[in-house]
Design a protein around this motif. Structure first.
Motif, PDB file in Angstrom:
ATOM      1  N   MET A   1     -53.219 -15.203 -45.189  1.00  0.00           N
ATOM      2  CA  MET A   1     -51.886 -14.829 -45.597  1.00  0.00           C
ATOM      3  C   MET A   1     -51.069 -16.103 -45.793  1.00  0.00           C
ATOM      4  N   LYS A   2     -50.307 -16.154 -46.844  1.00  0.00           N
ATOM      5  CA  LYS A   2     -49.503 -17.324 -47.153  1.00  0.00           C
ATOM      6  C   LYS A   2     -48.278 -17.392 -46.231  1.00  0.00           C
ATOM      7  N   ILE A   3     -47.775 -18.610 -46.033  1.00  0.00           N
ATOM      8  CA  ILE A   3     -46.618 -18.802 -45.159  1.00  0.00           C
ATOM      9  C   ILE A   3     -45.399 -18.057 -45.706  1.00  0.00           C
TER      10      ILE A   3
ATOM     11  N   ARG B   1     -43.189 -15.399 -43.601  1.00  0.00           N
ATOM     12  CA  ARG B   1     -41.748 -15.539 -43.377  1.00  0.00           C
ATOM     13  C   ARG B   1     -40.972 -14.302 -43.815  1.00  0.00           C
ATOM     14  N   GLU B   2     -41.502 -13.548 -44.760  1.00  0.00           N
ATOM     15  CA  GLU B   2     -40.836 -12.334 -45.233  1.00  0.00           C
ATOM     16  C   GLU B   2     -41.080 -11.146 -44.297  1.00  0.00           C
ATOM     17  N   SER B   3     -42.015 -11.281 -43.378  1.00  0.00           N
ATOM     18  CA  SER B   3     -42.356 -10.193 -42.465  1.00  0.00           C
ATOM     19  C   SER B   3     -41.365 -10.117 -41.306  1.00  0.00           C
ATOM     20  N   THR B   4     -41.291  -8.929 -40.701  1.00  0.00           N
ATOM     21  CA  THR B   4     -40.447  -8.767 -39.527  1.00  0.00           C
ATOM     22  C   THR B   4     -41.195  -9.270 -38.295  1.00  0.00           C
TER      23      THR B   4
ATOM     24  N   GLU C   1     -43.980  -6.901 -37.339  1.00  0.00           N
ATOM     25  CA  GLU C   1     -45.169  -7.053 -38.188  1.00  0.00           C
ATOM     26  C   GLU C   1     -45.944  -8.309 -37.812  1.00  0.00           C
ATOM     27  N   LEU C   2     -45.218  -9.391 -37.522  1.00  0.00           N
ATOM     28  CA  LEU C   2     -45.876 -10.634 -37.133  1.00  0.00           C
ATOM     29  C   LEU C   2     -46.626 -10.475 -35.811  1.00  0.00           C
ATOM     30  N   SER C   3     -45.996  -9.796 -34.867  1.00  0.00           N
ATOM     31  CA  SER C   3     -46.652  -9.568 -33.575  1.00  0.00           C
ATOM     32  C   SER C   3     -47.911  -8.724 -33.737  1.00  0.00           C
ATOM     33  N   SER C   4     -47.827  -7.718 -34.580  1.00  0.00           N
ATOM     34  CA  SER C   4     -48.979  -6.867 -34.841  1.00  0.00           C
ATOM     35  C   SER C   4     -50.102  -7.674 -35.497  1.00  0.00           C
ATOM     36  N   ARG C   5     -49.754  -8.487 -36.473  1.00  0.00           N
ATOM     37  CA  ARG C   5     -50.747  -9.325 -37.159  1.00  0.00           C
ATOM     38  C   ARG C   5     -51.396 -10.312 -36.181  1.00  0.00           C
TER      39      ARG C   5
ATOM     40  N   ARG D   1     -49.235 -20.390 -37.076  1.00  0.00           N
ATOM     41  CA  ARG D   1     -48.126 -20.215 -38.030  1.00  0.00           C
ATOM     42  C   ARG D   1     -47.234 -19.047 -37.609  1.00  0.00           C
ATOM     43  N   ILE D   2     -47.863 -17.949 -37.226  1.00  0.00           N
ATOM     44  CA  ILE D   2     -47.113 -16.759 -36.818  1.00  0.00           C
ATOM     45  C   ILE D   2     -46.275 -17.070 -35.577  1.00  0.00           C
ATOM     46  N   GLU D   3     -46.877 -17.731 -34.594  1.00  0.00           N
ATOM     47  CA  GLU D   3     -46.142 -18.057 -33.371  1.00  0.00           C
ATOM     48  C   GLU D   3     -44.988 -19.016 -33.657  1.00  0.00           C
ATOM     49  N   THR D   4     -45.169 -19.927 -34.600  1.00  0.00           N
ATOM     50  CA  THR D   4     -44.097 -20.847 -34.975  1.00  0.00           C
ATOM     51  C   THR D   4     -42.928 -20.086 -35.585  1.00  0.00           C
TER      52      THR D   4
END
Length: 72
Positions: free
Chosen positions: A1-3, A7-10, A13-17, A54-57
Motif C-alpha cells: 500500500m502506498k504512503i 495517509r488517507e485512511s482513518t 482502518e490503519l489499526s486494522s491493517r 509506516r502505519i505506526e508512524t
C-alpha cells in the motif's frame, strides 16, 4: 500500500491493517521456521515490517497532532 493511501485512511482502518500485517508476518515466520526455511517470497517479510512501521508512524503523527491541538 502506498504512503498516500495510508495517509488517507482513518486511524481505525490503519489499526486494522496493522493487525492484519502482524498476523501475516507471524504466519510467514512460522512457515519459515517449520517449512525448512523456504518461503515463496522471502522479501515479503521485509515489506510487511516496513509497512507496519509506516502505519505506526502515521498513527503517532496523528496522536501528537491531536495532543498539540488539545494543548493549544
Amino acid at each position: 500500500m502506498k504512503i498516500k493511501e495510508l495517509r488517507e485512511s482513518t486511524v481505525e482502518e490503519l489499526s486494522s491493517r496493522r493487525r492484519e500485517l502482524k498476523q501475516e508476518a507471524l504466519n510467514l515466520r512460522i512457515q519459515q521456521s517449520t517449512g525448512g526455511g523456504q518461503l515463496e517470497n522471502p522479501a515479503r517479510l521485509t515489506q510487511i515490517r516496513r509497512e507496519i512501521a509506516r502505519i505506526e508512524t502515521i498513527i503517532t503523527e496523528r496522536s501528537r497532532a491531536a495532543a498539540a491541538k488539545k494543548a493549544a
